[in-house]
Design a protein around this motif. Structure first.
Motif, PDB file in Angstrom:
ATOM      1  N   SER A 147       0.838  -1.190   0.000  1.00 35.64           N
ATOM      2  CA  SER A 147       0.000   0.000   0.000  1.00 35.64           C
ATOM      3  C   SER A 147       0.875   1.242   0.000  1.00 35.64           C
ATOM      4  O   SER A 147       2.070   1.189   0.254  1.00 35.64           O
ATOM      5  CB  SER A 147      -0.924  -0.025   1.217  1.00 35.64           C
ATOM      6  OG  SER A 147      -0.153  -0.149   2.381  1.00 35.64           O
ATOM      7  N   GLY A 148       0.253   2.390  -0.294  1.00 37.84           N
ATOM      8  CA  GLY A 148       0.993   3.644  -0.309  1.00 37.84           C
ATOM      9  C   GLY A 148       0.686   4.426  -1.564  1.00 37.84           C
ATOM     10  O   GLY A 148      -0.207   4.067  -2.334  1.00 37.84           O
ATOM     11  N   GLU A 149       1.433   5.521  -1.733  1.00 36.11           N
ATOM     12  CA  GLU A 149       1.240   6.354  -2.921  1.00 36.11           C
ATOM     13  C   GLU A 149       2.366   6.088  -3.908  1.00 36.11           C
ATOM     14  O   GLU A 149       3.536   6.084  -3.530  1.00 36.11           O
ATOM     15  CB  GLU A 149       1.242   7.838  -2.524  1.00 36.11           C
ATOM     16  CG  GLU A 149       0.004   8.231  -1.764  1.00 36.11           C
ATOM     17  CD  GLU A 149      -0.197   9.749  -1.745  1.00 36.11           C
ATOM     18  OE1 GLU A 149       0.731  10.472  -2.167  1.00 36.11           O
ATOM     19  OE2 GLU A 149      -1.277  10.173  -1.320  1.00 36.11           O
ATOM     20  N   PHE A 150       2.002   5.859  -5.146  1.00 35.35           N
ATOM     21  CA  PHE A 150       2.987   5.598  -6.180  1.00 35.35           C
ATOM     22  C   PHE A 150       2.908   6.692  -7.230  1.00 35.35           C
ATOM     23  O   PHE A 150       1.839   6.981  -7.749  1.00 35.35           O
ATOM     24  CB  PHE A 150       2.747   4.218  -6.800  1.00 35.35           C
ATOM     25  CG  PHE A 150       2.902   3.114  -5.796  1.00 35.35           C
ATOM     26  CD1 PHE A 150       4.124   2.501  -5.600  1.00 35.35           C
ATOM     27  CD2 PHE A 150       1.821   2.737  -5.005  1.00 35.35           C
ATOM     28  CE1 PHE A 150       4.273   1.516  -4.643  1.00 35.35           C
ATOM     29  CE2 PHE A 150       1.962   1.746  -4.043  1.00 35.35           C
ATOM     30  CZ  PHE A 150       3.187   1.140  -3.863  1.00 35.35           C
ATOM     31  N   GLN A 151       4.039   7.329  -7.479  1.00 32.91           N
ATOM     32  CA  GLN A 151       4.076   8.397  -8.475  1.00 32.91           C
ATOM     33  C   GLN A 151       4.226   7.795  -9.860  1.00 32.91           C
ATOM     34  O   GLN A 151       4.921   6.800 -10.038  1.00 32.91           O
ATOM     35  CB  GLN A 151       5.249   9.344  -8.202  1.00 32.91           C
ATOM     36  CG  GLN A 151       5.199  10.018  -6.838  1.00 32.91           C
ATOM     37  CD  GLN A 151       3.970  10.894  -6.656  1.00 32.91           C
ATOM     38  OE1 GLN A 151       3.535  11.556  -7.594  1.00 32.91           O
ATOM     39  NE2 GLN A 151       3.395  10.876  -5.462  1.00 32.91           N
ATOM     40  N   ILE A 152       3.545   8.405 -10.798  1.00 33.73           N
ATOM     41  CA  ILE A 152       3.774   8.051 -12.200  1.00 33.73           C
ATOM     42  C   ILE A 152       4.552   9.203 -12.818  1.00 33.73           C
ATOM     43  O   ILE A 152       4.155  10.361 -12.684  1.00 33.73           O
ATOM     44  CB  ILE A 152       2.453   7.871 -12.959  1.00 33.73           C
ATOM     45  CG1 ILE A 152       1.609   6.768 -12.320  1.00 33.73           C
ATOM     46  CG2 ILE A 152       2.722   7.552 -14.423  1.00 33.73           C
ATOM     47  CD1 ILE A 152       0.212   6.658 -12.917  1.00 33.73           C
ATOM     48  N   VAL A 153       5.661   8.898 -13.441  1.00 33.06           N
ATOM     49  CA  VAL A 153       6.399   9.933 -14.163  1.00 33.06           C
ATOM     50  C   VAL A 153       6.472   9.539 -15.632  1.00 33.06           C
ATOM     51  O   VAL A 153       6.315   8.376 -15.979  1.00 33.06           O
ATOM     52  CB  VAL A 153       7.823  10.161 -13.593  1.00 33.06           C
ATOM     53  CG1 VAL A 153       7.763  10.645 -12.167  1.00 33.06           C
ATOM     54  CG2 VAL A 153       8.663   8.906 -13.711  1.00 33.06           C
ATOM     55  N   CYS A 154       6.667  10.556 -16.470  1.00 36.20           N
ATOM     56  CA  CYS A 154       6.784  10.293 -17.901  1.00 36.20           C
ATOM     57  C   CYS A 154       8.263  10.138 -18.225  1.00 36.20           C
ATOM     58  O   CYS A 154       9.064  10.990 -17.871  1.00 36.20           O
ATOM     59  CB  CYS A 154       6.186  11.445 -18.697  1.00 36.20           C
ATOM     60  SG  CYS A 154       6.285  11.175 -20.468  1.00 36.20           S
ATOM     61  N   ASN A 155       8.615   9.035 -18.863  1.00 39.47           N
ATOM     62  CA  ASN A 155      10.030   8.840 -19.174  1.00 39.47           C
ATOM     63  C   ASN A 155      10.308   8.748 -20.676  1.00 39.47           C
ATOM     64  O   ASN A 155      11.280   8.144 -21.097  1.00 39.47           O
ATOM     65  CB  ASN A 155      10.604   7.642 -18.412  1.00 39.47           C
ATOM     66  CG  ASN A 155       9.929   6.343 -18.783  1.00 39.47           C
ATOM     67  OD1 ASN A 155       9.058   6.321 -19.644  1.00 39.47           O
ATOM     68  ND2 ASN A 155      10.321   5.252 -18.161  1.00 39.47           N
ATOM     69  N   GLU A 156       9.403   9.340 -21.469  1.00 41.50           N
ATOM     70  CA  GLU A 156       9.708   9.534 -22.896  1.00 41.50           C
ATOM     71  C   GLU A 156       9.561  11.023 -23.158  1.00 41.50           C
ATOM     72  O   GLU A 156       8.515  11.608 -22.816  1.00 41.50           O
ATOM     73  CB  GLU A 156       8.714   8.768 -23.783  1.00 41.50           C
ATOM     74  CG  GLU A 156       8.836   7.272 -23.744  1.00 41.50           C
ATOM     75  CD  GLU A 156      10.021   6.731 -24.529  1.00 41.50           C
ATOM     76  OE1 GLU A 156      10.730   7.535 -25.176  1.00 41.50           O
ATOM     77  OE2 GLU A 156      10.233   5.514 -24.484  1.00 41.50           O
ATOM     78  N   PHE A 157      10.578  11.633 -23.769  1.00 45.12           N
ATOM     79  CA  PHE A 157      10.495  13.074 -23.979  1.00 45.12           C
ATOM     80  C   PHE A 157       9.304  13.399 -24.882  1.00 45.12           C
ATOM     81  O   PHE A 157       9.172  12.859 -25.975  1.00 45.12           O
ATOM     82  CB  PHE A 157      11.780  13.614 -24.609  1.00 45.12           C
ATOM     83  CG  PHE A 157      11.728  15.101 -24.755  1.00 45.12           C
ATOM     84  CD1 PHE A 157      11.883  15.924 -23.645  1.00 45.12           C
ATOM     85  CD2 PHE A 157      11.465  15.687 -25.977  1.00 45.12           C
ATOM     86  CE1 PHE A 157      11.800  17.294 -23.766  1.00 45.12           C
ATOM     87  CE2 PHE A 157      11.370  17.061 -26.111  1.00 45.12           C
ATOM     88  CZ  PHE A 157      11.539  17.862 -24.996  1.00 45.12           C
TER      89      PHE A 157
END
Ligand code: CUA
Length: 173
Positions: A147-157
């Motif tokens: 459980s917890g908060e998961f960040q989504i980041v963009c890893n394609e420019f």
């Protein structure tokens, strides 16, 4: 006159023959492993892909949000996906939305697509990475194990706002 030796490798030395055999066998093993990993490798991403019209995907995502929204998170809709069911994330310059709320231990089918250009959906800190291609719907089978908060980041420019493009998945107990 001095003539260059044409067949310089003949006769092939016994040791040299053995090494050639070792190299050839290893090539065959590696070639065979490609289809074998496809079937048995646990590192394959658990995703299937379909063609989709971006507008249709947006309609499906909005229907999903309208049905399951439970609140707001940082200006985005917070949506509790039905336990064991389908969830939708839209990638567009420059955000992933909505914020998903999932339950630990339940398996979800997370549908992801892009409205504009190629994005990279990277779930941190667990480091799960998927490409998000416009015109294609990726269905990722996902079972949160913590459980917890998961960040989504963009890893394609994807443009000027690439470095601020983010999203979130909240996993509850
Ligand atoms: Cu989206 Cu980079």
């Amino acid at each position: 006159m001095f003539a260059p030796e044409r067949i310089w490798w003949k006769p092939l030395d016994k040791l040299e023959k053995r090494w050639v055999m070792v190299a050839v066998s290893w090539c065959l093993v590696l070639t065979a492993m490609m289809p074998i990993w496809l079937a048995f490798g646990h590192q394959n991403s658990p995703a299937t892909t379909f063609r989709v019209d971006p507008a249709d995907f947006m309609v499906k995502t909005q229907a999903f949000i309208a049905e399951y929204q439970v609140g707001e998170d940082g200006g985005k809709a917070l949506v509790a996906a039905p336990s064991g069911g389908d969830a939708y994330i839209v990638a567009q310059r420059f955000q992933f939305s909505p914020v998903l709320q999932l339950e630990k231990g339940k398996t979800y089918r997370v549908h992801v697509s892009s409205m504009d250009v190629l994005h990279g959906l990277s779930i941190q800190p667990v480091n799960l990475n998927f490409e998000v291609v416009p015109g294609y719907e990726f269905v990722i089978t996902l079972t949160p194990t913590e459980s917890g908060e998961f960040q989504i980041v963009c890893n394609e420019f994807c443009g000027l706002g690439h470095h601020v493009m983010s999203g979130k998945i909240v996993v509850t107990e």
